[in-house]
Design a protein around this motif. Sequence first.
Motif, PDB file in Angstrom:
ATOM      1  N   GLU A 117       0.898  -1.261  -0.052  1.00 23.01           N
ATOM      2  CA  GLU A 117       0.124   0.061   0.081  1.00 23.01           C
ATOM      3  C   GLU A 117       0.666   1.199   0.015  1.00 23.01           C
ATOM      4  N   ASP A 118       0.527   2.070  -0.954  1.00 27.32           N
ATOM      5  CA  ASP A 118       1.378   3.271  -0.884  1.00 27.32           C
ATOM      6  C   ASP A 118       0.610   4.717  -0.901  1.00 27.32           C
ATOM      7  N   LEU A 119      -0.875   4.434  -0.821  1.00 22.26           N
ATOM      8  CA  LEU A 119      -1.704   5.557  -0.688  1.00 22.26           C
ATOM      9  C   LEU A 119      -1.944   5.868   0.886  1.00 22.26           C
ATOM     10  N   SER A 120      -2.318   7.028   1.002  1.00 24.02           N
ATOM     11  CA  SER A 120      -2.799   7.364   2.566  1.00 24.02           C
ATOM     12  C   SER A 120      -4.141   6.542   2.869  1.00 24.02           C
ATOM     13  N   PHE A 121      -4.362   6.612   4.165  1.00 18.03           N
ATOM     14  CA  PHE A 121      -5.725   5.578   4.533  1.00 18.03           C
ATOM     15  C   PHE A 121      -6.855   6.301   3.836  1.00 18.03           C
ATOM     16  N   ILE A 122      -7.038   7.606   3.871  1.00 22.53           N
ATOM     17  CA  ILE A 122      -8.225   7.996   3.471  1.00 22.53           C
ATOM     18  C   ILE A 122      -8.230   7.928   1.820  1.00 22.53           C
ATOM     19  N   ASN A 123      -7.058   7.897   1.145  1.00 23.96           N
ATOM     20  CA  ASN A 123      -7.026   7.922  -0.343  1.00 23.96           C
ATOM     21  C   ASN A 123      -7.303   6.409  -0.441  1.00 23.96           C
ATOM     22  N   ALA A 124      -6.752   5.548  -0.016  1.00 24.87           N
ATOM     23  CA  ALA A 124      -6.951   4.018   0.012  1.00 24.87           C
ATOM     24  C   ALA A 124      -8.402   3.592   0.165  1.00 24.87           C
ATOM     25  N   LEU A 125      -9.108   4.296   1.344  1.00 23.95           N
ATOM     26  CA  LEU A 125     -10.579   3.769   1.351  1.00 23.95           C
ATOM     27  C   LEU A 125     -11.248   4.254   0.015  1.00 23.95           C
ATOM     28  N   GLU A 126     -10.873   5.464  -0.508  1.00 22.35           N
ATOM     29  CA  GLU A 126     -11.495   6.038  -1.509  1.00 22.35           C
ATOM     30  C   GLU A 126     -11.425   5.299  -2.815  1.00 22.35           C
ATOM     31  N   ALA A 127     -10.319   4.729  -2.926  1.00 23.43           N
ATOM     32  CA  ALA A 127      -9.595   3.941  -4.268  1.00 23.43           C
ATOM     33  C   ALA A 127     -10.097   2.607  -4.066  1.00 23.43           C
ATOM     34  N   GLU A 128     -10.717   1.960  -2.906  1.00 24.39           N
ATOM     35  CA  GLU A 128     -10.844   0.599  -2.820  1.00 24.39           C
ATOM     36  C   GLU A 128     -11.825   0.034  -3.751  1.00 24.39           C
ATOM     37  N   SER A 129     -13.146   0.705  -4.017  1.00 27.85           N
ATOM     38  CA  SER A 129     -14.061   0.026  -4.920  1.00 27.85           C
ATOM     39  C   SER A 129     -13.537  -0.095  -6.473  1.00 27.85           C
ATOM     40  N   LYS A 130     -12.710   0.901  -6.539  1.00 28.58           N
ATOM     41  CA  LYS A 130     -12.189   0.714  -8.227  1.00 28.58           C
ATOM     42  C   LYS A 130     -11.033  -0.312  -8.278  1.00 28.58           C
ATOM     43  N   ARG A 131     -10.429  -0.415  -6.922  1.00 20.38           N
ATOM     44  CA  ARG A 131      -9.207  -1.510  -6.968  1.00 20.38           C
ATOM     45  C   ARG A 131      -9.823  -2.963  -7.176  1.00 20.38           C
ATOM     46  N   LEU A 132     -10.964  -3.019  -6.248  1.00 20.08           N
ATOM     47  CA  LEU A 132     -11.502  -4.259  -6.089  1.00 20.08           C
ATOM     48  C   LEU A 132     -12.264  -4.654  -7.664  1.00 20.08           C
ATOM     49  N   LYS A 133     -12.733  -3.674  -8.456  1.00 16.01           N
ATOM     50  CA  LYS A 133     -13.416  -3.714  -9.550  1.00 16.01           C
ATOM     51  C   LYS A 133     -12.345  -4.193 -10.547  1.00 16.01           C
ATOM     52  N   ASN A 134     -11.213  -3.841 -10.542  1.00 17.52           N
ATOM     53  CA  ASN A 134     -10.136  -3.988 -11.548  1.00 17.52           C
ATOM     54  C   ASN A 134      -9.220  -5.146 -10.960  1.00 17.52           C
ATOM     55  N   ASP A 135      -9.466  -5.889 -10.097  1.00 15.98           N
ATOM     56  CA  ASP A 135      -8.437  -6.746  -9.365  1.00 15.98           C
ATOM     57  C   ASP A 135      -8.398  -8.322 -10.264  1.00 15.98           C
ATOM     58  N   GLN A 136      -7.224  -8.247 -10.780  1.00 18.40           N
ATOM     59  CA  GLN A 136      -6.927  -9.539 -11.697  1.00 18.40           C
ATOM     60  C   GLN A 136      -6.391 -10.716 -10.938  1.00 18.40           C
ATOM     61  N   ASN A 137      -5.809 -10.640  -9.830  1.00 24.91           N
ATOM     62  CA  ASN A 137      -5.349 -11.886  -9.254  1.00 24.91           C
ATOM     63  C   ASN A 137      -5.790 -11.885  -7.878  1.00 24.91           C
ATOM     64  N   ASN A 138      -6.894 -11.147  -7.308  1.00 22.72           N
ATOM     65  CA  ASN A 138      -7.312 -11.085  -5.913  1.00 22.72           C
ATOM     66  C   ASN A 138      -6.130 -10.288  -5.135  1.00 22.72           C
ATOM     67  N   PHE A 139      -5.270  -9.814  -5.693  1.00 23.94           N
ATOM     68  CA  PHE A 139      -4.356  -9.028  -4.885  1.00 23.94           C
ATOM     69  C   PHE A 139      -4.849  -8.009  -4.069  1.00 23.94           C
ATOM     70  N   SER A 140      -5.906  -7.130  -4.613  1.00 24.43           N
ATOM     71  CA  SER A 140      -6.512  -5.992  -3.983  1.00 24.43           C
ATOM     72  C   SER A 140      -7.512  -6.637  -3.089  1.00 24.43           C
ATOM     73  N   LEU A 141      -8.101  -7.761  -3.328  1.00 22.07           N
ATOM     74  CA  LEU A 141      -9.272  -8.451  -2.626  1.00 22.07           C
ATOM     75  C   LEU A 141      -8.652  -8.801  -1.250  1.00 22.07           C
ATOM     76  N   ILE A 142      -7.244  -9.316  -1.310  1.00 27.81           N
ATOM     77  CA  ILE A 142      -6.573  -9.705  -0.062  1.00 27.81           C
ATOM     78  C   ILE A 142      -6.077  -8.433   0.745  1.00 27.81           C
ATOM     79  N   ASN A 143      -5.422  -7.557   0.082  1.00 27.81           N
ATOM     80  CA  ASN A 143      -4.664  -6.481   0.608  1.00 27.81           C
ATOM     81  C   ASN A 143      -5.286  -5.124   0.810  1.00 27.81           C
ATOM     82  N   HIS A 144      -6.314  -4.910  -0.018  1.00 27.90           N
ATOM     83  CA  HIS A 144      -7.010  -3.612  -0.167  1.00 27.90           C
ATOM     84  C   HIS A 144      -8.455  -3.613   0.236  1.00 27.90           C
ATOM     85  N   SER A 145      -9.040  -4.551   0.683  1.00 27.61           N
ATOM     86  CA  SER A 145     -10.419  -4.536   1.182  1.00 27.61           C
ATOM     87  C   SER A 145     -10.782  -4.165   2.508  1.00 27.61           C
ATOM     88  N   TYR A 146     -10.262  -2.949   2.706  1.00 25.76           N
ATOM     89  CA  TYR A 146     -10.653  -2.388   3.991  1.00 25.76           C
ATOM     90  C   TYR A 146     -11.982  -1.933   4.462  1.00 25.76           C
TER      91      TYR A 146
END
Length: 196
Positions: A117-146
Motif C-alpha cells: 500500500e502506498d496511498l494514505s488511509f483516506i485515499n486507500a478507502l476512496e480507491a478501494e471499490s475501483k481497486r476491487l473492481k479491477n482486481d486481476q489476481n485477488n491481490f486487492s481482495l486480499i490487501n486492499h479490502s479495508y
Amino acid sequence: RMISNKPFILIIGVQKAGTTSIHKLISNQVEVSLPKIKETHFYSNQENFNKGIDWYLNQFDIRRNIMCEVDPSYFFYQDSAKWINDTIKNPKFIILFRRPIERALSHYLMSYYKGYEDLSFINALEAESKRLKNDQNNFSLINHSYIERGNYSVQLNRYLTKFDKSNFLFIKFEDLISKKNSKQTIDTIFKFIGIS
C-alpha cells in the motif's frame, strides 16, 4: 466425504480482531489439533480446496480429540461457508468482531508495512471499490479490502443460512483485549471449544 468423527471448531474471523492471539493460546492445549500450516486457506482458496479433504486432514494431528483451525479468510470469502458445509458435519464457529473502521485501519497498516500500500488511509478507502473492481489476481481482495471486510452482516448471513446459530460464539475484540474482561472472554472461548 464428510469429517464427522470429532468436534471441529473453526475460528473464522474477522481479520485483525485477535485471531492470532487466540491461535497462540490454543496451540498450548494438548487436546486440540491445529493444522501444521497456521492458515491453510483450504476453504478460501479454490486451488487448495481442489487438493481434497484428505490433504486438509493431513495438516492435523488426528490423534487429538478436537480439531480446530484459525483462519479469518473463511469469514470473508464467498464460497467458504458452502465448502465447509459440504465437508464438515456440525462444525462450531467462533467469530471475533472489531469495529469496522478500527479493523480497516489495522488492515491498512499491515498492507502498508508489507509494502502493498502506498496511498494514505483516506485515499486507500476512496480507491478501494475501483481497486476491487479491477482486481486481476485477488491481490486487492486480499490487501486492499479495508471497507469490504467490515461488511459483517453480508458475510455472517452466508453462515447463518447454512448453520444453526447455536453453533456460533460471537466475541467482541474489545472484550478480548480489555484488562477487565479478557480472562472471562478467554474462558468463554475455551469452554465453547471444549477445553479447560
